[in-house]
Motif scaffolding. Structure first.
Motif, PDB file in Angstrom:
ATOM      1  N   ALA A  86      -5.629  -9.042   4.953  1.00 45.73           N
ATOM      2  CA  ALA A  86      -4.204  -9.290   4.744  1.00 45.73           C
ATOM      3  C   ALA A  86      -3.454  -9.216   6.070  1.00 45.73           C
ATOM      4  O   ALA A  86      -3.693  -8.325   6.884  1.00 45.73           O
ATOM      5  CB  ALA A  86      -3.638  -8.272   3.766  1.00 45.73           C
ATOM      6  N   LYS A  87      -2.537 -10.166   6.269  1.00 44.81           N
ATOM      7  CA  LYS A  87      -1.726 -10.205   7.484  1.00 44.81           C
ATOM      8  C   LYS A  87      -0.349  -9.574   7.272  1.00 44.81           C
ATOM      9  O   LYS A  87       0.234  -9.024   8.202  1.00 44.81           O
ATOM     10  CB  LYS A  87      -1.553 -11.654   7.948  1.00 44.81           C
ATOM     11  N   LEU A  88       0.175  -9.703   6.060  1.00 45.98           N
ATOM     12  CA  LEU A  88       1.464  -9.098   5.704  1.00 45.98           C
ATOM     13  C   LEU A  88       1.181  -7.864   4.860  1.00 45.98           C
ATOM     14  O   LEU A  88       0.715  -7.965   3.725  1.00 45.98           O
ATOM     15  CB  LEU A  88       2.310 -10.079   4.893  1.00 45.98           C
ATOM     16  N   ILE A  89       1.432  -6.701   5.409  1.00 42.55           N
ATOM     17  CA  ILE A  89       1.158  -5.459   4.689  1.00 42.55           C
ATOM     18  C   ILE A  89       2.438  -4.638   4.609  1.00 42.55           C
ATOM     19  O   ILE A  89       3.087  -4.365   5.623  1.00 42.55           O
ATOM     20  CB  ILE A  89       0.031  -4.650   5.367  1.00 42.55           C
ATOM     21  N   GLY A  90       2.802  -4.268   3.396  1.00 37.97           N
ATOM     22  CA  GLY A  90       3.998  -3.456   3.190  1.00 37.97           C
ATOM     23  C   GLY A  90       3.612  -2.059   2.757  1.00 37.97           C
ATOM     24  O   GLY A  90       2.692  -1.890   1.951  1.00 37.97           O
ATOM     25  N   VAL A  91       4.304  -1.069   3.279  1.00 38.54           N
ATOM     26  CA  VAL A  91       4.101   0.297   2.805  1.00 38.54           C
ATOM     27  C   VAL A  91       5.312   0.665   1.964  1.00 38.54           C
ATOM     28  O   VAL A  91       6.451   0.615   2.435  1.00 38.54           O
ATOM     29  CB  VAL A  91       3.888   1.298   3.960  1.00 38.54           C
ATOM     30  N   ASN A  92       5.060   0.988   0.710  1.00 36.02           N
ATOM     31  CA  ASN A  92       6.153   1.352  -0.186  1.00 36.02           C
ATOM     32  C   ASN A  92       6.440   2.839  -0.020  1.00 36.02           C
ATOM     33  O   ASN A  92       5.588   3.682  -0.308  1.00 36.02           O
ATOM     34  CB  ASN A  92       5.781   1.033  -1.633  1.00 36.02           C
ATOM     35  N   VAL A 117       0.838  -1.202   0.000  1.00 37.25           N
ATOM     36  CA  VAL A 117       0.000   0.000   0.000  1.00 37.25           C
ATOM     37  C   VAL A 117       0.873   1.252   0.000  1.00 37.25           C
ATOM     38  O   VAL A 117       2.072   1.190   0.284  1.00 37.25           O
ATOM     39  CB  VAL A 117      -0.939   0.020   1.222  1.00 37.25           C
ATOM     40  N   HIS A 118       0.225   2.388  -0.320  1.00 41.78           N
ATOM     41  CA  HIS A 118       0.946   3.663  -0.350  1.00 41.78           C
ATOM     42  C   HIS A 118       0.277   4.750   0.498  1.00 41.78           C
ATOM     43  O   HIS A 118       0.905   5.745   0.832  1.00 41.78           O
ATOM     44  CB  HIS A 118       1.071   4.184  -1.789  1.00 41.78           C
ATOM     45  N   ASP A 119      -1.012   4.566   0.799  1.00 42.16           N
ATOM     46  CA  ASP A 119      -1.735   5.595   1.555  1.00 42.16           C
ATOM     47  C   ASP A 119      -2.868   4.943   2.344  1.00 42.16           C
ATOM     48  O   ASP A 119      -3.065   3.726   2.293  1.00 42.16           O
ATOM     49  CB  ASP A 119      -2.270   6.686   0.627  1.00 42.16           C
ATOM     50  N   SER A 120      -3.627   5.761   3.069  1.00 39.69           N
ATOM     51  CA  SER A 120      -4.667   5.234   3.953  1.00 39.69           C
ATOM     52  C   SER A 120      -5.783   4.531   3.189  1.00 39.69           C
ATOM     53  O   SER A 120      -6.315   3.508   3.655  1.00 39.69           O
ATOM     54  CB  SER A 120      -5.249   6.364   4.805  1.00 39.69           C
ATOM     55  N   ALA A 121      -6.147   5.060   2.027  1.00 39.70           N
ATOM     56  CA  ALA A 121      -7.205   4.429   1.237  1.00 39.70           C
ATOM     57  C   ALA A 121      -6.780   3.028   0.794  1.00 39.70           C
ATOM     58  O   ALA A 121      -7.568   2.074   0.833  1.00 39.70           O
ATOM     59  CB  ALA A 121      -7.541   5.289   0.021  1.00 39.70           C
TER      60      ALA A 121
END
Length: 263
Positions: A177-183, A163-167
């Motif tokens: 999702a259990k594994l969440i990456g922020v780019n 993900v990149h933002d709150s939306a």
């Protein structure tokens, strides 16, 4: 205005047509690999997903002559939690052969890093030996994202949702999702800003047994300490490791003691 992500996805459609023209042999068995989620959840030190990255649209050639197996061994011996292998060819010069070579060499989790928009890519990733695949929320409509997520899970794969933002975070949570990456890299223009991790971490449901991974822009222990303090339990690091003259020391320097331990 056409973004870099748009260009990558357009090219990906052509690559998918090539994949669909070839049949994938049935797998008789697959190697057991530990769960990436379990290795990150409640870890006392920041875990490193070490990436094999030949090139990128923003930096051009990074490590043209890299030997994936040798690089993977260095990563594993230094304590990497997972090895990420780029399989996009037009923009990153990676291949599924690179992924397969790494899978034959090490026993830790392996992430297929690509711009996945079709189930055939998941099939190829699984066949090459991946235990985790990446799904990028910005690249997919929600219905397609959900379909691909469920398909990957049905194949016994873990899924890192980026993900990149709150939306986009809300869309990832809709998948459970259990594994969440922020780019930290904006895929529209490839600018990098570590504050993206802070913004997502501020609204991240850590209490729901999920892990946050900070991706891109991690170069040194200060960067690692910063994203760890936000709540990240892992970092995905490519370019700085590929350019490092001492991979082992570089990885160990990022494995800082976590300042935030999820209860």
């Amino acid at each position: 205005m056409t973004t870099i992500l748009d260009k990558i996805l357009d090219a990906k459609k052509g690559q998918i047509q090539e994949l669909l023209m070839n049949s994938i042999p049935e797998q008789t068995e697959s190697s057991f690999r530990p769960s990436l989620f379990e290795s990150l959840y409640q870890s006392e030190r920041l875990q490193v997903i070490s990436e094999i990255k030949r090139a990128s649209p923003s930096k051009g050639l990074i490590a043209e002559g890299v030997k994936p197996a040798e690089q993977a061994i260095q990563y594993a011996e230094a304590g990497a939690a997972c090895i990420s292998v780029l399989t996009d060819t037009p923009f990153f010069q990676g291949t599924f052969d690179d992924l397969a070579e790494v899978a034959r060499t090490v026993s830790i989790p392996i992430l297929c890093k690509d711009f996945i928009i079709h189930p055939i890519q998941i099939d190829y990733a699984k066949h090459a030996g991946a235990s985790v695949v990446l799904l990028i929320v910005a690249a997919l409509e929600q219905e397609k994202l959900s379909t691909l997520y469920k398909y990957a899970i049905s194949k016994g794969l873990e899924v890192l949702v980026e993900v990149h933002d709150s939306a986009e975070l809300n869309r990832a949570l809709q998948l459970d999702a259990k594994l969440i990456g922020v780019n930290n890299r904006d895929l529209r223009n490839f600018d990098v800003d570590l504050s993206r991790t802070a913004e997502i971490a501020a609204i991240f449901p850590f209490e729901e047994k999920r892990v946050l991974i900070s991706e891109s822009g991690i170069w040194n222990p200060n960067d690692a300490t910063k994203v760890s303090s936000y709540g990240a339990s892992g970092v995905l690091v490519g370019e700085s490791l590929m350019r490092s003259g001492d991979v082992g020391n570089a990885i160990r320097s990022l494995q800082v003691k976590r300042e935030v331990i999820i209860s």
